[in-house]
Design an enzyme around this catalytic site. Structure first.
Site, PDB file in Angstrom:
ATOM      1  N   SER A 134       0.826  -1.202   0.000  1.00 37.24           N
ATOM      2  CA  SER A 134       0.000   0.000   0.000  1.00 37.24           C
ATOM      3  C   SER A 134       0.863   1.256   0.000  1.00 37.24           C
ATOM      4  CB  SER A 134      -0.919   0.008   1.220  1.00 37.24           C
ATOM      5  OG  SER A 134      -0.142  -0.066   2.386  1.00 37.24           O
ATOM      6  N   HIS A 144      -2.117  -2.628  -6.485  1.00 41.36           N
ATOM      7  CA  HIS A 144      -2.638  -2.239  -5.164  1.00 41.36           C
ATOM      8  C   HIS A 144      -4.160  -2.355  -5.139  1.00 41.36           C
ATOM      9  CE1 HIS A 144      -3.159   1.064  -1.907  1.00 41.36           C
ATOM     10  NE2 HIS A 144      -3.199  -0.134  -1.383  1.00 41.36           N
ATOM     11  N   GLU A 159      -4.867   0.115  -8.223  1.00 36.75           N
ATOM     12  CA  GLU A 159      -3.800   1.018  -8.674  1.00 36.75           C
ATOM     13  C   GLU A 159      -2.707   0.135  -9.271  1.00 36.75           C
ATOM     14  OE1 GLU A 159      -2.988   4.941  -6.151  1.00 36.75           O
ATOM     15  OE2 GLU A 159      -2.999   3.194  -4.857  1.00 36.75           O
ATOM     16  N   ASN A 209      -3.232   6.466  -1.143  1.00 38.30           N
ATOM     17  CA  ASN A 209      -2.857   6.764   0.241  1.00 38.30           C
ATOM     18  C   ASN A 209      -2.243   8.144   0.425  1.00 38.30           C
ATOM     19  OD1 ASN A 209      -3.896   4.595   1.640  1.00 38.30           O
ATOM     20  ND2 ASN A 209      -2.272   3.264   0.880  1.00 38.30           N
TER      21      ASN A 209
HETATM   22  N1  CAA Z   1     -15.579  -8.924   1.985  1.00 37.70           N
HETATM   23  C1  CAA Z   1     -16.416  -9.210   0.985  1.00 37.70           C
HETATM   24  N2  CAA Z   1     -17.596  -8.600   0.812  1.00 37.70           N
HETATM   25  C2  CAA Z   1     -17.938  -7.666   1.710  1.00 37.70           C
HETATM   26  C3  CAA Z   1     -17.133  -7.313   2.805  1.00 37.70           C
HETATM   27  C4  CAA Z   1     -15.894  -8.005   2.928  1.00 37.70           C
HETATM   28  N3  CAA Z   1     -15.041  -7.737   3.921  1.00 37.70           N
HETATM   29  N4  CAA Z   1     -17.736  -6.350   3.519  1.00 37.70           N
HETATM   30  C5  CAA Z   1     -18.900  -6.095   2.899  1.00 37.70           C
HETATM   31  N5  CAA Z   1     -19.025  -6.875   1.806  1.00 37.70           N
HETATM   32  C6  CAA Z   1     -20.113  -6.875   0.837  1.00 37.70           C
HETATM   33  C7  CAA Z   1     -21.408  -7.311   1.451  1.00 37.70           C
HETATM   34  O1  CAA Z   1     -21.569  -8.698   1.382  1.00 37.70           O
HETATM   35  C8  CAA Z   1     -22.421  -6.575   0.587  1.00 37.70           C
HETATM   36  O2  CAA Z   1     -22.599  -7.313  -0.640  1.00 37.70           O
HETATM   37  P1  CAA Z   1     -23.996  -7.230  -1.463  1.00 37.70           P
HETATM   38  O3  CAA Z   1     -24.072  -5.833  -2.028  1.00 37.70           O
HETATM   39  O4  CAA Z   1     -23.782  -8.268  -2.511  1.00 37.70           O
HETATM   40  O5  CAA Z   1     -25.068  -7.510  -0.500  1.00 37.70           O
HETATM   41  C9  CAA Z   1     -21.718  -5.261   0.227  1.00 37.70           C
HETATM   42  O6  CAA Z   1     -20.309  -5.514   0.420  1.00 37.70           O
HETATM   43  C10 CAA Z   1     -22.151  -4.122   1.110  1.00 37.70           C
HETATM   44  O7  CAA Z   1     -21.907  -4.526   2.454  1.00 37.70           O
HETATM   45  P2  CAA Z   1     -22.833  -4.159   3.701  1.00 37.70           P
HETATM   46  O8  CAA Z   1     -24.239  -3.936   3.230  1.00 37.70           O
HETATM   47  O9  CAA Z   1     -22.603  -5.134   4.790  1.00 37.70           O
HETATM   48  O10 CAA Z   1     -22.216  -2.837   4.281  1.00 37.70           O
HETATM   49  P3  CAA Z   1     -22.038  -1.435   3.652  1.00 37.70           P
HETATM   50  O11 CAA Z   1     -23.053  -1.128   2.642  1.00 37.70           O
HETATM   51  O12 CAA Z   1     -21.875  -0.560   4.830  1.00 37.70           O
HETATM   52  O13 CAA Z   1     -20.632  -1.533   2.888  1.00 37.70           O
HETATM   53  C11 CAA Z   1     -18.307  -1.321   2.774  1.00 37.70           C
HETATM   54  C12 CAA Z   1     -19.461  -1.962   3.522  1.00 37.70           C
HETATM   55  C13 CAA Z   1     -18.269  -1.833   1.340  1.00 37.70           C
HETATM   56  C14 CAA Z   1     -17.039  -1.756   3.491  1.00 37.70           C
HETATM   57  C15 CAA Z   1     -18.519   0.239   2.776  1.00 37.70           C
HETATM   58  O14 CAA Z   1     -18.695   0.710   4.073  1.00 37.70           O
HETATM   59  C16 CAA Z   1     -17.340   0.985   2.157  1.00 37.70           C
HETATM   60  O15 CAA Z   1     -17.228   1.095   0.949  1.00 37.70           O
HETATM   61  N6  CAA Z   1     -16.473   1.518   3.033  1.00 37.70           N
HETATM   62  C17 CAA Z   1     -15.252   2.224   2.579  1.00 37.70           C
HETATM   63  C18 CAA Z   1     -14.202   1.217   2.237  1.00 37.70           C
HETATM   64  C19 CAA Z   1     -12.954   1.857   1.785  1.00 37.70           C
HETATM   65  O16 CAA Z   1     -12.801   3.074   1.722  1.00 37.70           O
HETATM   66  N7  CAA Z   1     -11.972   1.019   1.447  1.00 37.70           N
HETATM   67  C20 CAA Z   1     -10.657   1.487   1.065  1.00 37.70           C
HETATM   68  C21 CAA Z   1      -9.787   1.415   2.270  1.00 37.70           C
HETATM   69  S1  CAA Z   1      -8.212   2.058   1.902  1.00 37.70           S
HETATM   70  C22 CAA Z   1      -7.394   0.791   1.220  1.00 37.70           C
HETATM   71  O17 CAA Z   1      -7.822  -0.320   1.129  1.00 37.70           O
HETATM   72  C23 CAA Z   1      -6.041   1.150   0.732  1.00 37.70           C
HETATM   73  C24 CAA Z   1      -4.949   1.044   1.681  1.00 37.70           C
HETATM   74  O18 CAA Z   1      -3.851   0.818   1.213  1.00 37.70           O
HETATM   75  C25 CAA Z   1      -5.067   1.314   3.106  1.00 37.70           C
END
Ligand code: CAA
Length: 283
Positions: A119, A140, A152, A190
């Site tokens: 990352s 990424h 990415e 990031n």
């Molecule tokens: N693995 C697989 N599927 C998942 C999951 C996981 N860990 N968490 C949620 N899902 C799926 C659910 O099964 C659901 O699927 P369906 O649409 O088929 O029903 C869908 O995602 C939506 O989940 P929920 O309804 O339970 O919850 P939500 O609508 O609140 O979404 C979320 C959860 C997708 C995590 C949402 O909150 C989100 O997009 N959050 C932001 C995530 C983000 O910003 N990620 C980037 C982080 S930074 C990074 O990764 C880079 C780094 O280097 C640090």
């Protein structure tokens, strides 16, 4: 350059997501970690997600069975000799990564691409540890990998155009949207996300607003799916701190200094969801 067989190294959250996505895209996936219990745990997570997709009618039972059937766990890293691409998803530790890449470089025949899901660590430095820097690239993925549509694709200084094109195309076949990025600290994701999270921590540290208030402002005011502090807990506060340190070190610009409160929480072992407490407490 056709990529049909992939090895994923690392059975953490990112590794298991990458395995799931690659197998769902029809690739045979050798999944390597040091011990089988790690992989077994990751496999349970994948089975749970696939079962949920079947329940929701998004996947047939036959598809579920064939995805699982394409995942082949292995404790033997020399199996990397049998694949077209290795995707590394181990801990963010430069010494461990360079050590692994040197090992893979010795094992894999010429032509095998070595990708890292880092990352924030420099792709060019990881590549320089091998005898094939033109075949090393950053891939990424975002967390949760099966849900987030972005990859990415990061060019190291020596990454060849053929390798870049092959990984860009593969990312699309994984059902993702690839974006080309050059190798500078924090890449794009990031470099922008972490200062926002760090600023949210400063806002709490300076008493401007509560944790809940900061997250509510960003969720309701900016339509973010999670507030920055909830997201920090989701990513891991140690990971957020380590990326801020890399930005600070890489640019030598005080705007990237990590907030003392973030440091304090990490020192206390409040790492977010994974430790049960960060800015929020988890059951
Ligand atoms: N693995 C697989 N599927 C998942 C999951 C996981 N860990 N968490 C949620 N899902 C799926 C659910 O099964 C659901 O699927 P369906 O649409 O088929 O029903 C869908 O995602 C939506 O989940 P929920 O309804 O339970 O919850 P939500 O609508 O609140 O979404 C979320 C959860 C997708 C995590 C949402 O909150 C989100 O997009 N959050 C932001 C995530 C983000 O910003 N990620 C980037 C982080 S930074 C990074 O990764 C880079 C780094 O280097 C640090």
């Amino acid at each position: 350059m056709s990529i049909q067989t992939v090895m994923v190294v690392g059975a953490g959250q990112m590794g298991s997501g990458i395995v799931q996505v690659a197998a769902a895209a029809g690739r045979k996936v050798l999944w390597h970690d040091l011990t089988m219990p790690f992989i077994d745990k990751g496999m349970l997570v994948i089975r749970k997600h696939l079962a949920r997709s079947v329940e929701k009618g998004k996947l047939t039972v036959e598809e579920q069975t064939s995805i699982i059937g394409r995942i082949l766990p292995t404790e033997d890293v020399t199996d990397a000799a049998k694949v077209d691409l290795v995707i590394e998803a181990i801990s963010e530790n430069m010494a461990w990564k360079t050590n692994l890449f040197q090992k893979l470089d010795r094992i894999c025949p010429p032509g095998v691409i070595l990708a890292t899901n880092t990352s924030s660590l420099p792709i060019t430095e990881i590549a320089a540890a091998t005898s094939r820097p033109s075949q090393v690239i950053g891939m990424h993925f975002m967390n949760p990998v099966p849900v987030m549509p972005l990859i990415e694709v990061i060019r190291g200084l020596e990454t060849s155009q053929d390798v870049f094109d092959a990984i860009f195309q593969l990312s699309k076949e994984f059902g993702k949207t690839p974006v080309e990025v050059q190798d500078f600290p924090g890449f794009v994701s990031n470099r922008i996300l972490m200062p926002m999270i760090n600023e949210a921590v400063f806002t709490v540290y300076e008493g401007v607003a509560s944790v809940e208030a900061v997250d509510t402002v960003m969720k309701l005011g900016m339509n973010h799916p999670m507030g920055p502090l909830e997201l920090a807990d989701f990513i891991g506060l140690d990971t957020c701190l380590s990326i801020m340190e890399i930005l600070y070190e890489g640019f030598k610009d005080p705007k990237y200094r990590p907030c003392p409160l973030l440091r304090k929480y990490v020192k206390a072992g409040r790492l977010g969801r994974k430790s049960g407490q960060g800015f929020y407490v988890y059951a």
